[in-house]
Write a protein that holds these residues in place. Structure first.
Motif, short mmCIF file in Angstrom:
data_model
loop_
_atom_site.label_atom_id
_atom_site.label_comp_id
_atom_site.label_asym_id
_atom_site.label_seq_id
_atom_site.Cartn_x
_atom_site.Cartn_y
_atom_site.Cartn_z
N MET A 200 103.13 20.09 54.22
CA MET A 200 104.11 18.99 54.21
C MET A 200 104.32 18.52 52.78
N ALA A 201 105.52 18.01 52.53
CA ALA A 201 105.75 17.41 51.21
C ALA A 201 104.87 16.17 51.09
N LEU A 202 104.17 16.05 49.97
CA LEU A 202 103.25 14.93 49.77
C LEU A 202 103.92 13.59 50.07
N CYS A 203 105.09 13.36 49.46
CA CYS A 203 105.73 12.04 49.62
C CYS A 203 106.06 11.76 51.08
N GLU A 204 106.58 12.76 51.77
CA GLU A 204 106.95 12.55 53.18
C GLU A 204 105.71 12.29 54.03
N ALA A 205 104.68 13.09 53.81
CA ALA A 205 103.48 12.95 54.64
C ALA A 205 102.82 11.60 54.44
N VAL A 206 102.74 11.16 53.19
CA VAL A 206 102.12 9.85 52.92
C VAL A 206 102.99 8.74 53.49
N HIS A 207 104.30 8.88 53.34
CA HIS A 207 105.21 7.86 53.86
C HIS A 207 105.01 7.69 55.36
N ARG A 208 104.92 8.81 56.06
CA ARG A 208 104.73 8.76 57.52
C ARG A 208 103.41 8.08 57.87
N LEU A 209 102.35 8.44 57.17
CA LEU A 209 101.04 7.84 57.45
C LEU A 209 101.06 6.34 57.16
N LEU A 210 101.75 5.95 56.09
CA LEU A 210 101.81 4.52 55.76
C LEU A 210 102.56 3.75 56.84
N GLN A 211 103.65 4.34 57.35
CA GLN A 211 104.40 3.65 58.39
C GLN A 211 103.49 3.37 59.59
N SER A 212 102.71 4.37 59.98
CA SER A 212 101.79 4.19 61.12
C SER A 212 100.74 3.14 60.81
N ALA A 213 100.15 3.25 59.63
CA ALA A 213 99.07 2.33 59.27
C ALA A 213 99.58 0.89 59.19
#
Ligand code: SF4
Ligand code: SF4
Length: 240
Positions: A216-229
């Motif tokens: 996964m693209a780093l920025c996209e993957a982190v963005h998704r995890l942040l939204q959940s968190a």
């Protein structure tokens, strides 16, 4: 002593997950990935020292950022390390800045991350590399880079820790795409460790339910995890 016991437990866990026999908790995933990062850092210091002795100086330094136009694809654990760090209240300003920068990054990156994710593990190394370099040539600066500086430097992924150039940074940016690439040092102990680290990170990604062939693209993957968190955090706050 307690650290030794923890290291031994995580080492055992690594062997189990590599054998495909374990799921790993998020806490253990982050602990393992963090240790891998530390060992990679030790290796890059050794590699740089060898380079100096050979008259081939590595010229990387914090704030040098042409390479931050290179698309960074990661496995889930690498993104989890970053997201966990960004959820620390002490990093609220960094998180807020990333969330503000993300839409522009996403627009500029377009279908690049999806194309790379779909090609991973499905085409030859040369074909993947050609697409990777084409994306690099589009010069999309990482959304974690702010005014030249990596805002997640302590938790940046292995690709960013290992990326380096000998002699000059002039051939690192996407602007030099198609020309002679930056010179790099071969350093077998680190190169082999990075291959093993990638296998461990991939195994934990798969164990967590990730697509075996899809980074996964780093920025996209982190963005998704942040939204959940952040959603979980808001929910917890409402319950209080
Ligand atoms: S890889 Fe190139 S752009 Fe990146 S830090 Fe090293 S010298 Fe600078
Ligand atoms: S995570 Fe940091 S080092 Fe890696 S590409 Fe982004 S800004 Fe550059």
């Amino acid at each position: 002593m307690a650290d030794d016991a923890e290291d031994a437990r995580l080492a055992q866990l690594i062997e189990t997950v590599l054998a495909g026999r374990a799921r790993v908790s998020v806490d253990d995933t982050i602990a393992i990935a963090t240790r891998l990062n530390q060992t990679i850092d030790d290796g890059t210091v050794e590699r740089a020292a060898v380079g100096v002795r050979q008259g081939l100086p590595v010229v990387c330094s914090r704030g040098c950022n042409g390479c931050c136009e290179e698309p960074v694809m990661v496995w889930m654990p690498e993104a989890q390390v970053v997201a966990r760090w960004l959820m620390d209240p002490a990093q609220l300003a960094v998180r807020t800045r990333f969330l503000a920068a993300f839409p522009a990054w996403q627009k500029a990156a377009g279908d690049g991350p999806r194309r790379l994710a779909e090609l991973g593990g499905r085409v030859s190394h040369d074909e993947y590399l050609a697409e990777h370099q084409a994306q690099w040539g589009r010069r999309v600066m990482c959304a974690f880079n702010h005014q030249g500086d990596c805002t997640i430097y302590p938790v940046r992924p292995p690709a960013c820790r290992n990326g380096h150039a000998v002699g000059t940074s002039a051939r690192c940016s996407g602007a030099s795409y198609g020309g002679r690439p930056a010179s790099r040092l071969e350093f077998t102990p680190l190169d082999e460790f990075i291959a093993r680290a990638d296998a461990v990170l991939h195994a934990m990604h798969v164990a967590a339910g990730g697509d075996r062939r899809r980074a996964m693209a780093l920025c996209e993957a982190v963005h998704r995890l942040l939204q959940s968190a952040m959603a979980a955090e808001r929910k917890a706050q409402r319950r209080r």
